[in-house]
Design a protein around this motif. Sequence first.
Motif, PDB file in Angstrom:
ATOM      1  N   VAL A 128       0.857  -1.171   0.000  1.00 43.95           N
ATOM      2  CA  VAL A 128       0.000   0.000   0.000  1.00 43.95           C
ATOM      3  C   VAL A 128       0.898   1.227   0.000  1.00 43.95           C
ATOM      4  N   GLU A 129       0.401   2.274  -0.609  1.00 46.17           N
ATOM      5  CA  GLU A 129       1.132   3.546  -0.636  1.00 46.17           C
ATOM      6  C   GLU A 129       0.176   4.622  -0.156  1.00 46.17           C
ATOM      7  N   GLN A 130       0.660   5.456   0.743  1.00 46.90           N
ATOM      8  CA  GLN A 130      -0.160   6.556   1.228  1.00 46.90           C
ATOM      9  C   GLN A 130       0.725   7.664   1.787  1.00 46.90           C
ATOM     10  N   TYR A 131       0.148   8.848   1.923  1.00 41.95           N
ATOM     11  CA  TYR A 131       0.860   9.964   2.521  1.00 41.95           C
ATOM     12  C   TYR A 131       0.946   9.732   4.025  1.00 41.95           C
ATOM     13  N   ARG A 132       2.137   9.934   4.593  1.00 49.96           N
ATOM     14  CA  ARG A 132       2.355   9.770   6.030  1.00 49.96           C
ATOM     15  C   ARG A 132       2.797  11.115   6.617  1.00 49.96           C
ATOM     16  N   PRO A 133       1.903  11.808   7.348  1.00 49.69           N
ATOM     17  CA  PRO A 133       2.217  13.130   7.891  1.00 49.69           C
ATOM     18  C   PRO A 133       3.515  13.213   8.714  1.00 49.69           C
ATOM     19  N   THR A 190      -8.291  10.168   3.135  1.00 51.04           N
ATOM     20  CA  THR A 190      -7.641  11.481   3.186  1.00 51.04           C
ATOM     21  C   THR A 190      -6.211  11.418   2.667  1.00 51.04           C
ATOM     22  N   HIS A 191      -5.501  10.360   3.006  1.00 50.89           N
ATOM     23  CA  HIS A 191      -4.097  10.228   2.606  1.00 50.89           C
ATOM     24  C   HIS A 191      -3.914   9.418   1.323  1.00 50.89           C
ATOM     25  N   GLU A 192      -5.034   9.227   0.601  1.00 48.20           N
ATOM     26  CA  GLU A 192      -5.051   8.613  -0.728  1.00 48.20           C
ATOM     27  C   GLU A 192      -4.323   7.275  -0.781  1.00 48.20           C
TER      28      GLU A 192
END
Length: 169
Positions: A41-46, A128-130
């Motif tokens: 999985v790939e997502q934005y990590r704040p 939210t983090h796609e």
Amino acid sequence: MGKFLELVTTDCGWEYVKRVNCPGVVLVMVYHTDRQEYLMVEQYRPPVGCRVQEWAAGLIDKGETPKQAAVRELYEETGVKVTEDRLIDLGRIYSGVGMTDEEVNLFALEIDNSTIIDVPDVKGAEITHELKTVWKKETELYTLKAAKALSVLVRYKALKHNPSISFPD
């Protein structure tokens, strides 16, 4: 204190993050034997300010076993639907021994062309983090930024090389 994290300071001044309100975390590495690729999985990590590729993972809900959580998280994030008995137990690790007490239950799963992969059931922050799924060749994994992803790969490869190896739980 947050919903799932608490900052703790010991008597000697050491600060660390304690995992609260959940019995732990699961992480599931998926290897497709026919494609010879890994499903990530790939997502934005704040916390790191960028998109990161990692294995399906998540918190264990209260009353849930690690295997139940692994099956649930795997389906929610990748659409792969399997039963607990298909999971390969790779033991537990601490995600950051100098910074947190978080224990991560590691699992691997081997799938093939007969495995049904539905559309992921992405919710909440994952939307939210796609969060999206990506397929990777093994050589592409060596440059991953997520340290836990590499830990699982090493344990999986060690088990394939030596089936009698045992990992700590």
